[in-house]
Design an enzyme around this catalytic site. Structure first.
Site, short mmCIF file in Angstrom:
data_model
loop_
_atom_site.label_atom_id
_atom_site.label_comp_id
_atom_site.label_asym_id
_atom_site.label_seq_id
_atom_site.Cartn_x
_atom_site.Cartn_y
_atom_site.Cartn_z
N LYS A 35 43.65 45.23 44.70
CA LYS A 35 42.58 44.55 43.97
C LYS A 35 43.10 43.32 43.20
O LYS A 35 42.39 42.32 43.10
CB LYS A 35 41.86 45.50 43.02
CG LYS A 35 42.66 45.97 41.83
CD LYS A 35 41.84 46.92 40.97
CE LYS A 35 42.66 47.53 39.86
NZ LYS A 35 43.11 46.58 38.85
N THR A 36 44.34 43.41 42.69
CA THR A 36 44.89 42.25 41.95
C THR A 36 45.02 41.06 42.89
O THR A 36 44.70 39.92 42.53
CB THR A 36 46.26 42.61 41.34
OG1 THR A 36 46.12 43.80 40.56
CG2 THR A 36 46.78 41.49 40.46
N ASP A 226 37.98 42.95 35.49
CA ASP A 226 38.85 43.93 36.15
C ASP A 226 38.73 45.27 35.41
O ASP A 226 38.32 45.31 34.25
CB ASP A 226 40.29 43.43 36.11
CG ASP A 226 41.22 44.22 37.03
OD1 ASP A 226 40.71 45.03 37.82
OD2 ASP A 226 42.44 44.01 36.94
N GLU A 227 39.10 46.36 36.07
CA GLU A 227 39.05 47.70 35.46
C GLU A 227 37.68 47.95 34.81
O GLU A 227 37.58 48.44 33.67
CB GLU A 227 40.17 47.86 34.40
CG GLU A 227 41.57 47.58 34.91
CD GLU A 227 42.11 48.69 35.80
OE1 GLU A 227 41.37 49.62 36.11
OE2 GLU A 227 43.29 48.58 36.19
N GLN A 257 39.02 56.33 38.56
CA GLN A 257 40.11 56.09 37.62
C GLN A 257 39.59 55.79 36.21
O GLN A 257 40.27 55.16 35.41
CB GLN A 257 40.99 54.93 38.11
CG GLN A 257 41.69 55.24 39.42
CD GLN A 257 42.64 54.13 39.84
OE1 GLN A 257 43.63 53.87 39.17
NE2 GLN A 257 42.33 53.48 40.95
N ARG A 612 49.94 57.13 41.30
CA ARG A 612 51.01 56.22 40.84
C ARG A 612 52.20 56.27 41.79
O ARG A 612 53.06 55.41 41.77
CB ARG A 612 51.52 56.59 39.44
CG ARG A 612 50.53 56.55 38.29
CD ARG A 612 49.73 55.28 38.22
NE ARG A 612 48.47 55.42 38.92
CZ ARG A 612 47.76 54.40 39.40
NH1 ARG A 612 48.19 53.17 39.28
NH2 ARG A 612 46.61 54.60 40.03
#
Length: 755
Positions: A35-36, A226-227, A257, A612
């Site tokens: 996504k980044t 974002d997020e 998340q 992670r």
């Protein structure tokens, strides 16, 4: 880089998201789905197609994330990238509030109180009102106020809300409303905002001053968040207002998340986004580039149990990878030893570095046993989210001097430095100064700066000396000196550096080095091309808005095992991950078992922890651990059982768990895992030398009855001597030829019924 070059590196959904034109867009981005990269290339492409960088607003989760994105965009489109409005919610809105401060009655040099400052002020107010500080704990009061601000409930609204007042009455804390109102007033008098005010006051600014809102609505042609799953009500309202004119809002997130409900995050924002923007285009990034397929599938098997979620299927083309080890320890200390040994062995066998490993836990308190075990094996580690660099006393002391130099109305900074280094000015004198200021309706600084007009006695000289010192610092600011010149002068002239230098203990030396490190950081800030504003005020703002993830690394040696809470690990990735302390009441936390929403939040936290890991993942739990000074027996976490058992490797489980009768009871989880393990690799021992039939296939045991002959992979042939049926919990007692009588749980035991 030509945009066709970077477009060719994207998969189809990523490319669609980058090329999306105008209008609302929601990108559902699974863990490790790039996504980044998508956000970065999307912004780069907007600039390439003629959008003015000054008209792009990009809100990220940490300053570190925005810094990385900005440098990537700069690599694609050049220095124009520096003109993008990019940063965390708090940093971007602090910038807007500084520009527009006068509308709200603040000056542009307002201080930003951190949590310690806020709690210190609340403790003072609680004391002034003669309230019992064991009932009105500063921590509890602060959290109530913070929660109210995040829901945009002002002090007056709080006091006038019957439901809230009934809650406070029930908690025997009916004065919280009055404390909230006084706290807000005192912050305003100190020309200070706390973290929550940065969002609350931005909402007030846009609500009460339509011309200011109009200005920013037309300024920002494109808004990106974002997020998004971690936004609270306050943050969502701001972004919705800002994007109301152009409607070019892009939100990126993953409902799986969302782990910050305790901090006010509202998962409904992402679940209801389509209702607020009916014409939204939804693009799902479902391919995981980070983890092995075993890890991705294990994570999917866990999160599938949550009812509140957006539909998506995460997959990967990566290798299958190794199974997830489940490590069972007798105690928390043994858990530490087993994990440290596993890291040591894996390093040796695979030629890995310490930095390839992370230990993730539910609470910071769990770190002790791992620290001790790693130290014994000489493995270097770092703890993220322990005591932050900027929370250390010596750092806060110097920062308080810098804050007071910029803003003389900052009461908390004043209280911290008035007698530092010691000047013979005690708490009684400070209280008198505050009373004098209040009686004369002036600021505390006005009393200090003109102490001869207000006071008498032996403390006049040291107070006057302090006032003269601050005036000399103010002159440096007025002369336009940069942040480093002023800070290094203040560190010396205040006496802080000298006092630390003269303390020759190990701790004293460490504190002196920490202050030098802070000064190095200020020099770096001033020398950086990215710092257009090099004033002391600009530096203080950048520091006050740092998050844990942005903390400087105390040691230049980066080759260290990382230890952190799962909340701190969000957005990070490591080659090998150990998720430890997987026990009921620890993870899931006993505080999170009151409702389905709470439990689903804990499950999302477990999902974040699993995702992670890149190559290797291990789970561990202890059968006993010390809590509050008492030894507690522990049950394995329900989350362990929720992972599809095909992805688990129980090579370190105690193999004898199934080889004893059900007294003492073996947990369902242990039975299940050990049973699975023994079926996968039958262990030939003297007691169990049975060789299974070549045609062995487990059969349905629903109709199993006393007298039936059966075969078990490990225990051999036997006869059912007793059936015990209690609902779905069906047990069979079998007398085996080789190993005697065993009681088996039929939901897990694999038996072949012989007719």
């Amino acid at each position: 880089m030509n945009h066709n070059d970077y477009l060719s590196t994207l998969n189809e959904p990523q490319r669609e998201a980058v090329l999306h034109g105008n209008g609302p867009l929601m990108i559902i981005a699974g863990a490790g789905s790039g996504k980044t990269r998508v956000l970065t290339y999307r912004i780069a492409r907007l600039i390439e197609t003629g959008v003015d960088p000054f008209r792009i607003l990009s809100l990220t989760f940490t300053n570190k994330a925005s810094g990385e994105m900005r440098s990537r965009i700069e690599g694609a489109v050049g220095t124009e990238a520096r003109n993008i409005w990019m940063g965390t919610f708090h940093s971007v809105f602090a910038k807007i509030l500084r520009i527009e401060a006068r509308y709200l009655g603040y000056t542009s040099d307002f201080s930003i109180y951190d949590t310690d400052d806020s709690k210190s002020l609340l403790r003072s107010i609680i004391k002034e009102y003669n309230l019992d500080d064991k009932v009105y704990k500063a921590n509890v009061v602060f959290n109530r106020i913070s929660g109210a601000k995040n829901r945009l409930i002002s002090a007056d609204d709080y006091i006038n809300n019957a439901v809230i007042q009934a809650d406070d009455d029930a908690a025997k804390m009916k004065e919280i409303g009055r404390l909230y109102k006084t706290y807000v007033t005192r912050c305003f008098q100190a020309n200070a905002m706390d973290f929550d005010d940065l969002l609350f006051n931005t909402n007030v600014l846009f609500r009460d001053f339509p011309d200011v809102l109009y200005k920013y609505q037309h300024k920002f042609q494109h808004v990106m968040v974002d997020e998004f799953q971690d936004t609270n009500v306050s943050q969502y309202l701001i972004t919705r207002k800002l994007s109301a004119v152009h409607r070019n809002i892009v939100v990126v997130g993953d409902d799986a998340q969302s782990i910050y409900a305790f901090r006010g995050a509202n998962i409904e924002n992402i679940l209801n986004f389509e209702k607020d923007f009916p014409d939204v285009r939804v693009i799902k990034l479902e391919q995981n580039y980070r983890s092995t397929s075993t890890i991705v599938n294990a994570a999917n098997s866990v999160i599938a149990r949550n009812k509140s979620q957006l539909e998506k299927t995460t997959f990967t083309s990566n290798e299958e990878g190794s199974l997830i080890d489940v490590i069972k320890a007798g105690s928390d200390n043994e858990e530490g030893r087993l994990i440290a040994t596993a890291i040591f062995e894996e390093k040796m066998q695979k030629s890995l570095r310490n930095e390839n490993f992370a230990i993730l836990y539910r609470t910071n308190a769990q770190s002790r046993s791992f620290e001790e075990a790693l130290r014994k094996l000489g493995i270097k580690y770092r703890i993220v989210g322990g005591q932050s660099f900027y929370q250390r006393k010596e750092i806060k002391d110097l920062l308080a001097y810098l804050r007071f130099t910029v803003n003389q109305r900052d009461e908390e900074a004043f209280k911290r430095i008035i007698n530092l280094p010691k000047r013979g000015i005690g708490d009684t004198t400070v209280a008198k100064i505050a009373v004098t200021a209040s009686e004369n309706n002036v600021a505390i600084w006005d009393v200090v700066a003109n102490i001869n007009q207000f006071g008498t006695g032996r403390t006049i000289a040291p107070i006057e000396g302090f006032g003269t010192l601050i005036k000399s610092f103010k002159i440096l600011v007025e002369e336009g000196k940069d942040a480093y010149e002023i800070s290094s002068h203040i560190a010396k002239a205040s006496g802080i550096l000298r006092e630390l230098y003269e303390d020759k203990t190990v701790e004293g030396l460490s504190r002196y080095e920490n202050v030098q490190e802070l000064l190095n950081g200020i020099k770096e800030f001033v020398d950086s091309d990215e710092s257009e504003d090099k004033t002391l005020s600009a530096f203080l703002q950048s520091v006050s808005l740092l998050t844990n993830a942005d903390e400087p690394d105390d040691n230049n040696d980066h080759d260290r095992v990382t230890m952190m809470t799962i909340h701190s690990a969000k957005g990070l990735e490591f080659r090998n991950v150990f998720i430890v302390g997987l026990e009921e009441d620890l993870f899931p936390s006993q505080m999170m078992l009151e409702s389905r929403q709470d439990l689903e939040e804990e499950r999302r936290l477990f999902y974040v922890a699993i995702t992670r890991a890149e190559k290797k993942l291990s789970f561990s739990y202890a059968e006993s651990r010390y809590q509050w000074g008492r030894l507690k027996m522990c049950e394995p976490s329900r989350f362990l059982l929720e992972v599809d058992q095909r992805f688990l490797n129980v090579n370190r489980m105690v193999q004898s768990a199934l080889e004893r009768d059900t007294t003492p009871p073996v947990t369902t989880f242990a039975r299940n895992l050990v049973q699975r393990k023994t079926e996968a690799r039958p262990v030939a021992t003297a007691a169990t030398s049975h060789v299974p039939s070549t045609d062995f296939v487990p059969t349905d045991t629903f109709d199993l009855a006393e007298g039936d002959k059966v075969e078990h992979l490990k225990f051999g042939f036997g006869v059912v001597t007793k059936m015990d049926v209690n609902g779905t919990d069906r047990k069979a007692t079998v007398k085996f030829d080789l190993v005697g009588e065993k009681t088996l749980l039929l939901s897990f035991a694999k038996l072949r019924v012989l007719k």
